[in-house]
Scaffold this motif. Structure first.
Motif, PDB file in Angstrom:
ATOM      1  N   LYS A 139      -7.452   4.466  -5.766  1.00  0.00           N
ATOM      2  CA  LYS A 139      -6.209   4.610  -6.535  1.00  0.00           C
ATOM      3  C   LYS A 139      -5.888   3.411  -7.416  1.00  0.00           C
ATOM      4  O   LYS A 139      -5.083   3.510  -8.336  1.00  0.00           O
ATOM      5  CB  LYS A 139      -5.032   4.867  -5.588  1.00  0.00           C
ATOM      6  CG  LYS A 139      -5.231   6.143  -4.783  1.00  0.00           C
ATOM      7  CD  LYS A 139      -4.023   6.582  -4.024  1.00  0.00           C
ATOM      8  CE  LYS A 139      -4.253   7.958  -3.419  1.00  0.00           C
ATOM      9  NZ  LYS A 139      -5.455   8.031  -2.536  1.00  0.00           N
ATOM     10  N   ASN A 142      -7.348  -2.962   7.300  1.00  0.00           N
ATOM     11  CA  ASN A 142      -7.295  -1.558   7.745  1.00  0.00           C
ATOM     12  C   ASN A 142      -6.604  -0.636   6.744  1.00  0.00           C
ATOM     13  O   ASN A 142      -6.576   0.576   6.923  1.00  0.00           O
ATOM     14  CB  ASN A 142      -6.628  -1.458   9.132  1.00  0.00           C
ATOM     15  CG  ASN A 142      -5.202  -1.965   9.123  1.00  0.00           C
ATOM     16  OD1 ASN A 142      -4.767  -2.608   8.157  1.00  0.00           O
ATOM     17  ND2 ASN A 142      -4.449  -1.682  10.165  1.00  0.00           N
ATOM     18  N   LYS A 143      -6.042  -1.192   5.679  1.00  0.00           N
ATOM     19  CA  LYS A 143      -5.359  -0.352   4.682  1.00  0.00           C
ATOM     20  C   LYS A 143      -6.153  -0.184   3.393  1.00  0.00           C
ATOM     21  O   LYS A 143      -5.742   0.570   2.501  1.00  0.00           O
ATOM     22  CB  LYS A 143      -3.981  -0.933   4.372  1.00  0.00           C
ATOM     23  CG  LYS A 143      -3.050  -0.819   5.570  1.00  0.00           C
ATOM     24  CD  LYS A 143      -1.625  -1.142   5.201  1.00  0.00           C
ATOM     25  CE  LYS A 143      -0.710  -0.876   6.399  1.00  0.00           C
ATOM     26  NZ  LYS A 143       0.587  -1.546   6.221  1.00  0.00           N
ATOM     27  N   TYR A 195       2.051   6.755  -6.841  1.00  0.00           N
ATOM     28  CA  TYR A 195       0.820   7.256  -7.461  1.00  0.00           C
ATOM     29  C   TYR A 195       0.953   8.724  -7.895  1.00  0.00           C
ATOM     30  O   TYR A 195       0.636   9.073  -9.022  1.00  0.00           O
ATOM     31  CB  TYR A 195      -0.315   7.090  -6.449  1.00  0.00           C
ATOM     32  CG  TYR A 195      -1.670   7.527  -6.924  1.00  0.00           C
ATOM     33  CD1 TYR A 195      -2.485   6.675  -7.668  1.00  0.00           C
ATOM     34  CD2 TYR A 195      -2.162   8.795  -6.616  1.00  0.00           C
ATOM     35  CE1 TYR A 195      -3.733   7.062  -8.095  1.00  0.00           C
ATOM     36  CE2 TYR A 195      -3.422   9.195  -7.036  1.00  0.00           C
ATOM     37  CZ  TYR A 195      -4.197   8.325  -7.778  1.00  0.00           C
ATOM     38  OH  TYR A 195      -5.435   8.715  -8.204  1.00  0.00           O
ATOM     39  N   LEU A 201       0.974   4.445  -2.728  1.00  0.00           N
ATOM     40  CA  LEU A 201       0.702   5.833  -2.344  1.00  0.00           C
ATOM     41  C   LEU A 201       1.851   6.755  -2.750  1.00  0.00           C
ATOM     42  O   LEU A 201       1.637   7.862  -3.241  1.00  0.00           O
ATOM     43  CB  LEU A 201       0.462   5.939  -0.832  1.00  0.00           C
ATOM     44  CG  LEU A 201      -0.761   5.165  -0.326  1.00  0.00           C
ATOM     45  CD1 LEU A 201      -0.909   5.323   1.185  1.00  0.00           C
ATOM     46  CD2 LEU A 201      -2.030   5.606  -1.040  1.00  0.00           C
ATOM     47  N   GLU A 215     -15.804   0.074   1.551  1.00  0.00           N
ATOM     48  CA  GLU A 215     -15.057   1.264   1.129  1.00  0.00           C
ATOM     49  C   GLU A 215     -15.459   1.677  -0.290  1.00  0.00           C
ATOM     50  O   GLU A 215     -15.461   2.872  -0.617  1.00  0.00           O
ATOM     51  CB  GLU A 215     -13.549   1.005   1.198  1.00  0.00           C
ATOM     52  CG  GLU A 215     -13.003   0.808   2.610  1.00  0.00           C
ATOM     53  CD  GLU A 215     -13.134   2.050   3.488  1.00  0.00           C
ATOM     54  OE1 GLU A 215     -13.129   3.173   2.955  1.00  0.00           O
ATOM     55  OE2 GLU A 215     -13.268   1.884   4.719  1.00  0.00           O
ATOM     56  N   LYS A 227      -8.797   1.393   2.759  1.00  0.00           N
ATOM     57  CA  LYS A 227      -9.278   2.765   2.539  1.00  0.00           C
ATOM     58  C   LYS A 227      -8.248   3.668   1.853  1.00  0.00           C
ATOM     59  O   LYS A 227      -8.621   4.629   1.193  1.00  0.00           O
ATOM     60  CB  LYS A 227      -9.735   3.395   3.857  1.00  0.00           C
ATOM     61  CG  LYS A 227      -8.698   3.448   4.954  1.00  0.00           C
ATOM     62  CD  LYS A 227      -9.282   4.162   6.181  1.00  0.00           C
ATOM     63  CE  LYS A 227      -8.332   4.236   7.361  1.00  0.00           C
ATOM     64  NZ  LYS A 227      -8.153   2.928   8.044  1.00  0.00           N
ATOM     65  N   TYR A 228      -6.979   3.359   2.014  1.00  0.00           N
ATOM     66  CA  TYR A 228      -5.947   4.218   1.410  1.00  0.00           C
ATOM     67  C   TYR A 228      -5.825   4.029  -0.107  1.00  0.00           C
ATOM     68  O   TYR A 228      -5.366   4.928  -0.807  1.00  0.00           O
ATOM     69  CB  TYR A 228      -4.582   3.953   2.057  1.00  0.00           C
ATOM     70  CG  TYR A 228      -4.568   4.194   3.543  1.00  0.00           C
ATOM     71  CD1 TYR A 228      -4.883   5.459   4.062  1.00  0.00           C
ATOM     72  CD2 TYR A 228      -4.260   3.168   4.437  1.00  0.00           C
ATOM     73  CE1 TYR A 228      -4.886   5.684   5.432  1.00  0.00           C
ATOM     74  CE2 TYR A 228      -4.263   3.388   5.810  1.00  0.00           C
ATOM     75  CZ  TYR A 228      -4.578   4.643   6.299  1.00  0.00           C
ATOM     76  OH  TYR A 228      -4.590   4.866   7.641  1.00  0.00           O
ATOM     77  N   ILE A 229      -6.170   2.856  -0.594  1.00  0.00           N
ATOM     78  CA  ILE A 229      -5.955   2.604  -2.026  1.00  0.00           C
ATOM     79  C   ILE A 229      -7.232   2.438  -2.846  1.00  0.00           C
ATOM     80  O   ILE A 229      -7.177   2.321  -4.066  1.00  0.00           O
ATOM     81  CB  ILE A 229      -5.061   1.356  -2.256  1.00  0.00           C
ATOM     82  CG1 ILE A 229      -5.667   0.118  -1.589  1.00  0.00           C
ATOM     83  CG2 ILE A 229      -3.636   1.608  -1.803  1.00  0.00           C
ATOM     84  CD1 ILE A 229      -5.146  -1.180  -2.192  1.00  0.00           C
ATOM     85  N   VAL A 232       0.835  -1.206   0.000  1.00  0.00           N
ATOM     86  CA  VAL A 232       0.000   0.000   0.000  1.00  0.00           C
ATOM     87  C   VAL A 232       0.872   1.258   0.000  1.00  0.00           C
ATOM     88  O   VAL A 232       0.656   2.187  -0.779  1.00  0.00           O
ATOM     89  CB  VAL A 232      -0.946  -0.005   1.227  1.00  0.00           C
ATOM     90  CG1 VAL A 232      -1.587   1.351   1.442  1.00  0.00           C
ATOM     91  CG2 VAL A 232      -1.996  -1.094   1.051  1.00  0.00           C
ATOM     92  N   GLN A 233       1.877   1.262   0.863  1.00  0.00           N
ATOM     93  CA  GLN A 233       2.740   2.437   0.984  1.00  0.00           C
ATOM     94  C   GLN A 233       3.414   2.789  -0.347  1.00  0.00           C
ATOM     95  O   GLN A 233       3.509   3.961  -0.715  1.00  0.00           O
ATOM     96  CB  GLN A 233       3.801   2.162   2.069  1.00  0.00           C
ATOM     97  CG  GLN A 233       4.608   3.379   2.459  1.00  0.00           C
ATOM     98  CD  GLN A 233       3.724   4.536   2.932  1.00  0.00           C
ATOM     99  OE1 GLN A 233       2.719   4.320   3.610  1.00  0.00           O
ATOM    100  NE2 GLN A 233       4.059   5.754   2.539  1.00  0.00           N
ATOM    101  N   ASN A 290     -16.992   5.305  -1.582  1.00  0.00           N
ATOM    102  CA  ASN A 290     -16.375   6.071  -2.668  1.00  0.00           C
ATOM    103  C   ASN A 290     -17.222   6.087  -3.940  1.00  0.00           C
ATOM    104  O   ASN A 290     -16.814   6.656  -4.947  1.00  0.00           O
ATOM    105  CB  ASN A 290     -14.993   5.499  -2.993  1.00  0.00           C
ATOM    106  CG  ASN A 290     -13.949   5.944  -1.979  1.00  0.00           C
ATOM    107  OD1 ASN A 290     -13.305   6.967  -2.150  1.00  0.00           O
ATOM    108  ND2 ASN A 290     -13.820   5.200  -0.902  1.00  0.00           N
TER     109      ASN A 290
END
Ligand code: PLP
Length: 230
Positions: free
Chosen positions: A90, A82-83, A64, A61, A109, A85-87, A57-58, A113
């Motif tokens: 994307k 829990n991760k 991207y 981000l 999620e 939502k970050y991607i 994920v990191q 979105n």
């Protein structure tokens, strides 16, 4: 270098398609750019690649922001709930859905979105202890349950085959995944099952194509060896 590597991979895709009487338009190449710096990813982009695979994920981000907006990111690695939502806004697909729990969070999620997320169910076909992925016997009930969730589309199945010297050794696993997918179509679990196969890596993508791969995920064959320590 990367441009030549991509040409070589495309030639091999064509060979494998010819050998199995498939159209090259049916096989999509994902360049696996995990651990690779943005400069090299841009080089692949210049050479025509738009689909990139990442397993963290990191990294998605970070990269991207530096790539043109028509870059298509595929999440191909183990994803913690829990991760998500970050991607979620994307990536164009998540290839590594290995539990109903994860699918539920992706669905939630995606609803938030207002998008529909394409996913692949990751199957541990060779039943390797060290690998993520569902067991073959879990798949049918997982597809049933997941197909009832909103804003999620099951594109198909994905597997990471064992690391082997001779790619022929993995043909059996690709064939099993294909058969599983055919079984799923025959079960006719509403129209949310897409029947695509995400399988084949640098070492075995030609065999995977011959056995029906729709997406192949090639890292080393495009970018060269990964350096995990940079
Ligand atoms: C790293 C990785 C690949 C690419 O592997 P190569 O052998 O470098 O082509 C493909 N799929 C997944 C899930 C990966 O983690």
């Amino acid at each position: 270098m990367i441009k030549e590597n991509i040409q070589k991979v495309n030639e091999n895709i064509k060979k494998a398609c010819d050998a199995s009487k498939r159209s090259i338009n049916d096989v999509k190449l994902i360049a696996v750019s995990k651990t690779q710096p943005v400069e090299l990813i841009k080089e692949a982009y210049q050479a025509g690649i738009r689909d990139f695979g990442e397993n963290k994920v990191q990294e998605i981000l970070e990269k991207y922001e530096h790539m043109p907006s028509d870059t298509r990111w595929h999440m191909i690695g183990h994803l913690q709930t829990n991760k998500v939502k970050y991607i979620i806004d994307k990536v164009v697909a998540i290839h590594s859905v290995d539990s109903l729990k994860l699918a539920r969070v992706i669905s939630k999620e995606a609803v938030k979105n207002n998008i529909v997320m394409p996913i692949f169910l990751e199957i541990n076909v060779a039943e390797e202890e060290s690998k993520f992925g569902m067991d073959i016997k879990e798949v049918i009930s997982a597809v049933k349950d997941i197909s009832e969730l909103p804003n999620i589309k099951i594109e198909g199945l994905m597997t990471v085959a064992p690391y082997v010297e001779n790619p022929e050794e993995n043909r059996q696993y690709f064939a099993i995944l294909k058969q599983l997918s055919v079984d799923m179509i025959n079960k006719n679990i509403d129209n949310k099952y897409g029947a695509l196969l995400s399988m084949g890596m640098t070492n075995d993508y030609m065999v995977a194509i011959e056995e029906g791969a729709d997406y192949i995920r090639v890292g080393t064959g495009i970018f060269g060896n990964r350096n995990y320590f940079v």
